[in-house]
Design an enzyme around this catalytic site. Structure first.
Site, mmCIF file in Angstrom:
data_model
loop_
_atom_site.group_PDB
_atom_site.id
_atom_site.type_symbol
_atom_site.label_atom_id
_atom_site.label_comp_id
_atom_site.label_asym_id
_atom_site.label_seq_id
_atom_site.Cartn_x
_atom_site.Cartn_y
_atom_site.Cartn_z
ATOM 1 C CG HIS A 1 -1.870 -2.162 5.511
ATOM 2 N ND1 HIS A 1 -1.264 -3.396 5.358
ATOM 3 C CD2 HIS A 1 -2.497 -1.912 4.333
ATOM 4 C CE1 HIS A 1 -1.522 -3.857 4.142
ATOM 5 N NE2 HIS A 1 -2.253 -2.977 3.503
ATOM 6 C CD GLU B 1 -0.937 -4.715 0.563
ATOM 7 O OE1 GLU B 1 -1.481 -5.402 1.465
ATOM 8 O OE2 GLU B 1 -1.263 -3.549 0.319
ATOM 9 C CD GLU C 1 -7.157 -1.506 4.425
ATOM 10 O OE1 GLU C 1 -6.159 -0.745 4.323
ATOM 11 O OE2 GLU C 1 -7.440 -2.348 3.542
#
Lengths: 420, 414
Positions: A65, A141, A68
């Site tokens: 992640h 996040e 990314e």
């Protein structure tokens, strides 16, 4: 090479390039084009032999992640969000357990957008500085998800269901793992998993297939990819039992949530994987959906608030059958589910009606540019190929076969999480 | 696309023929003037009608009927537009030509049954009434658990508690006191009879079939209330408040108010403004607050032109509050005099494409059609033309009519 989804009137143009990249084009009668560029690399690829090496290593949680996020950092070209925005297109990316996808959707500038998508994903730029900068963003996040009861429930169900499998690791990682990441870690994962032979492109919408394939071929021909590296993921044996049966997490909710997961061995019973998934999905719906006596009873007895959500999640060696609800009496609800789960108390008439629903949902996949694209991506990572015969499979489903399969399932391995 | 609006018996039937979709969709939109005390009743009605009907007196029976119709989907929602509130029922189903049904009748019969033939004895079925009432109350008491929604609610109420634009779409606990199934049924009948009703059909359809089908629905003709826009009261000085909350992340909400917008500013230019400031991954807020300063993961601006206000919302660390505030306000100030030609042209392109894409989804088609018909919004062609002629100075002029009203921080203390 053109293939057609049987009985659905949707064409798919397929080509595999010399460097191993697979390309799928689905022309549809829309102005907009949706292009996805994915690697078969996600959070579960946590132990592998890096490209050029010989021993297995274990990487930090959340790295797929994080990688990314960092793909959007560029030195040789414009920042991707700005580029696509200037072309009037939307761009994004996402990471799941078994793939990472980069995408755009737009009406104009198709060639320019497609080339840019391929170029920026194939040209990583990680530095100590830009890696450090991202940590603050991902920390936010993580906090966002930590405040969300639904995310907590889902994460903990997975964490506690698995003993050894990497499915137990949260896709986003955690604060400690994120802050320990270095650019070297990112390059190591990138170089192993982002070779074109491990990747695929799916384009759907108002696209000319020949034009799209021409653009991709020219783009890839200009890049020098050495021979396909072997990707060796560690095979992790997962047992049938769960790691932790019960967890209660206090968030000060007014109405608790409970998620129940039944861990089913995927190799039980001689039947194709895709059929098993359909049967399990049907099973959950027939048993716990709003058509069931169970639903009626738990509503009448005030055991739940709102609806019963159920889903089946494939995790290579096992399936997770997940049921979640809001309930002021979660343990009572659990008790009812455990009494109910293995009973075969649905009719063939109900089963056949559900088949009609499946049939119509497949027909309607062509009503937007996103559904078929997603379907193809999921087929590739789950089955290694696109299931053009899916309509035939649905037609082939039969009640007696389903009953036989269900009778062979062991429902004794389960875990549950209460968020209250 | 071929369209036709027919004034039938007390409602408008809007028919939109397109062969883009394999589904047929029918939208029933009941609207009236927004009155706070009615919101909870409307919320209950939207739920109770989906539980059962006269012919299908249990959820199981109703689910079976939908499945029999190839998984016909039926949903409801309530939303507020300025001084109006709307209850919508939507149904979509696979076009009969892909099934063994010879026409649309079974699908239309089912949605009509759900809306117009409720499960009643003398009024709403008691068991179903008690169920939806309980669930609405549970929803209300747990509203605080969604920190995004709660922060917005608190910000709006801090700005102008009680004003129509701050009201939610599901109602208030105090308005449920004394509510009975009988009084709810009375309200339902009043709604069915007196709300302004639009029925909008989208799909590969035969106009005659639908006109014939809906001619049997009879209502009295209604007069339209066109006063839907909410005019804001602008404060001299902005408010700044904080509330502590047991969460990891803090939620920052800023409210800005518009004054004296022209019709074009309301219907088009403010959307261009929003795209540049805070819509999506190429906006000023995203690129600066998140990417450059790493102050947040999520950030965005949302404009509500009919109610003349805008929100900027971000999830941040509480320790970054002052910095986040400073950077956000700097970006808002930039909109008054510092929009680059690249930003402007990119936003125009995005908005142009968004307008063109309204035709590519059923929701987009219905929403555009009804906005144009009922709220005098611009047609697609008008929007594209006016967008083409829009200038950066138009946006500067608009930006100078936007004023900060309230800053609210839901401060996470975990």
């Amino acid at each position: 090479m053109k293939k057609i989804f049987d009985k659905m009137n949707n064409e798919v143009f397929f080509e595999k390039l010399d460097n191993g990249l697979e390309v799928y084009i689905v022309p549809l009668d829309f102005k907009e084009v949706y292009a996805t560029f994915s690697t078969k690399y996600g959070s579960i690829n946590s132990e592998f032999i890096p490209h050029g090496e010989e021993k297995f290593i274990k990487v930090t949680d959340g790295i797929a992640h994080f990688l990314e996020h960092k793909m959007f950092e560029q030195i040789n070209r414009e920042e991707p969000f700005a580029f696509f925005g200037n072309n009037g297109a939307r761009a994004n990316a996402n990471t799941s357990h078994n793939k990472t996808t980069y995408l755009f959707a737009g009406i104009d500038s198709f060639e320019s957008n497609l080339n840019f998508l391929l170029d920026y994903v194939q040209d990583p730029y990680f530095t100590d500085e830009n890696v450090d900068k991202e940590k603050g963003i991902i920390e936010q996040e993580i906090k966002m998800y930590d405040d969300d009861p639904g995310s907590i429930l889902s994460d903990k169900l997975f964490q506690n269901a698995f003993v050894s499998s990497s499915y137990k690791i949260p896709i986003i990682g955690n604060k400690e793992s994120i802050y320990s990441l270095t650019k070297e870690d990112l390059y190591l994962c990138y170089n192993t998993f982002y070779h074109p032979s491990n990747m695929f492109v799916v384009i759907s919408g108002g696209v000319d297939p020949n034009e799209a394939i021409r653009i991709i071929k020219e783009n890839q021909a200009s890049k020098n990819y050495e021979n396909k590296p072997s990707i060796i993921n560690k095979e992790i044996e997962e047992v049938d039992t769960v790691a932790l049966v019960e967890e209660v997490y206090d968030m000060g909710l007014v109405i608790p949530k409970i998620g129940i997961n039944f861990k089913i061995n995927a190799s039980v019973f001689n039947l194709e994987d895709i059929k098993k998934r359909f049967y399990l999905s049907l099973f959950l719906n027939l048993k716990f959906g709003s058509i069931s006596d169970f639903y009626e009873n738990v509503k009448k007895n005030n055991l739940i608030n709102g609806d019963i959500y159920n889903t089946i999640y494939p995790a290579i060696s096992h399936y997770m059958l997940i049921i979640d609800v809001e309930s002021r009496t979660p343990m009572e609800f659990l008790s009812e589910v455990l009494k109910e789960i293995s009973l075969i108390n649905f009719s063939e008439e109900d089963f056949n009606r559900k088949k009609k629903v499946f049939f119509s949902s497949l027909i309607l996949m062509g009503d937007n540019i996103f559904s078929l694209n997603s379907r193809i991506m999921e087929d590739i990572v789950n089955y290694g190929e696109v299931r053009y015969d899916i309509m035939n499979i649905v037609n082939d489903l039969n009640y007696n076969e389903m009953v036989e399969y269900i009778k062979n399932i062991d429902f004794s391995n389960y875990n549950y999480v209460i968020v209250k | 696309m071929e369209t036709k609006t027919i004034k039938l018996n007390g409602f408008d039937l809007n028919l939109i023929k397109t062969n883009k979709f394999k589904s047929v969709s029918v939208n029933f939109s009941f609207r009236r003037k927004l009155i706070k005390e009615e919101l909870s009743k409307r919320s209950l009605i939207a739920e109770i009608l989906l539980e059962s009907s006269f012919k299908y007196p249990s959820k199981k029976d109703l689910t079976r009927a939908k499945e029999e119709n190839y998984g016909q989907r039926i949903s409801s929602q309530n939303y507020n537009t300025g001084c109006h509130t709307t209850m919508e029922f939507n149904t979509s189903y696979v076009n009969p030509k892909y099934t063994d049904c010879k026409d649309n009748k079974p699908f239309l019969d089912l949605i009509m049954e759900v809306i117009f033939s409720p499960h009643i004895d003398s009024s709403f079925n008691e068991e179903k009434f008690n169920l939806v009432l309980k669930e609405l109350k549970e929803y209300m008491v747990s509203e605080k658990e969604n920190t995004n929604k709660y922060a917005l609610k608190q910000a709006l109420e801090s700005a102008d508690k009680g004003e129509v634009y701050t009201l939610n779409n599901f109602g208030y606990m105090e308005d449920l006191e004394g509510l009975t199934r009988e009084s709810l049924y009375d309200y339902y009948q009043d709604m069915i009879e007196n709300d302004i009703l639009d029925i909008t059909v989208v799909g590969d359809i035969d106009f005659i079939e639908f006109e014939n089908y809906f001619s049997s629905l009879k209502r009295e003709a209604k007069s339209e209330d066109n006063n839907f826009e909410y005019v804001q009261k602008v404060k001299e000085n902005f408010l700044e408040l904080k509330e502590e909350y047991d969460s990891f992340q803090s939620k920052l909400v800023m409210i800005f108010k518009f004054s004296d917008f022209s019709s074009l500013e309301t219907k088009l230019l403010v959307t261009l403004y929003r795209i540049i400031l805070g819509s999506g991954t190429s906006s000023k807020l995203f690129l600066n607050v998140r990417e450059k300063h790493s102050l947040c993961y999520s950030i965005g601006a949302n404009t509500i032109p009919v109610s003349n206000y805008m929100t900027v919302r971000a999830g941040i660390n509480k320790n970054d509050y002052e910095k986040a505030k400073e950077v956000i306000l700097a970006e808002v100030a930039d909109m008054k005099s510092n929009i680059s030609i690249e930003e402007f042209e990119a936003a125009k392109k995005l908005l142009r494409n968004s307008i063109l894409l309204d035709d590519e989804s059923v929701n987009g088609i219905v929403s555009s059609y009804l906005s144009e018909k009922n709220y005098n919004y611009l047609s697609k062609e008008e929007k594209l033309l006016k967008l083409e002629n829009a200038t950066i100075d138009d946006l500067y002029k608009l930006a100078n009519k936007i004023k900060l009203d309230t800053i609210f921080l839901l401060e996470g203390v975990r």
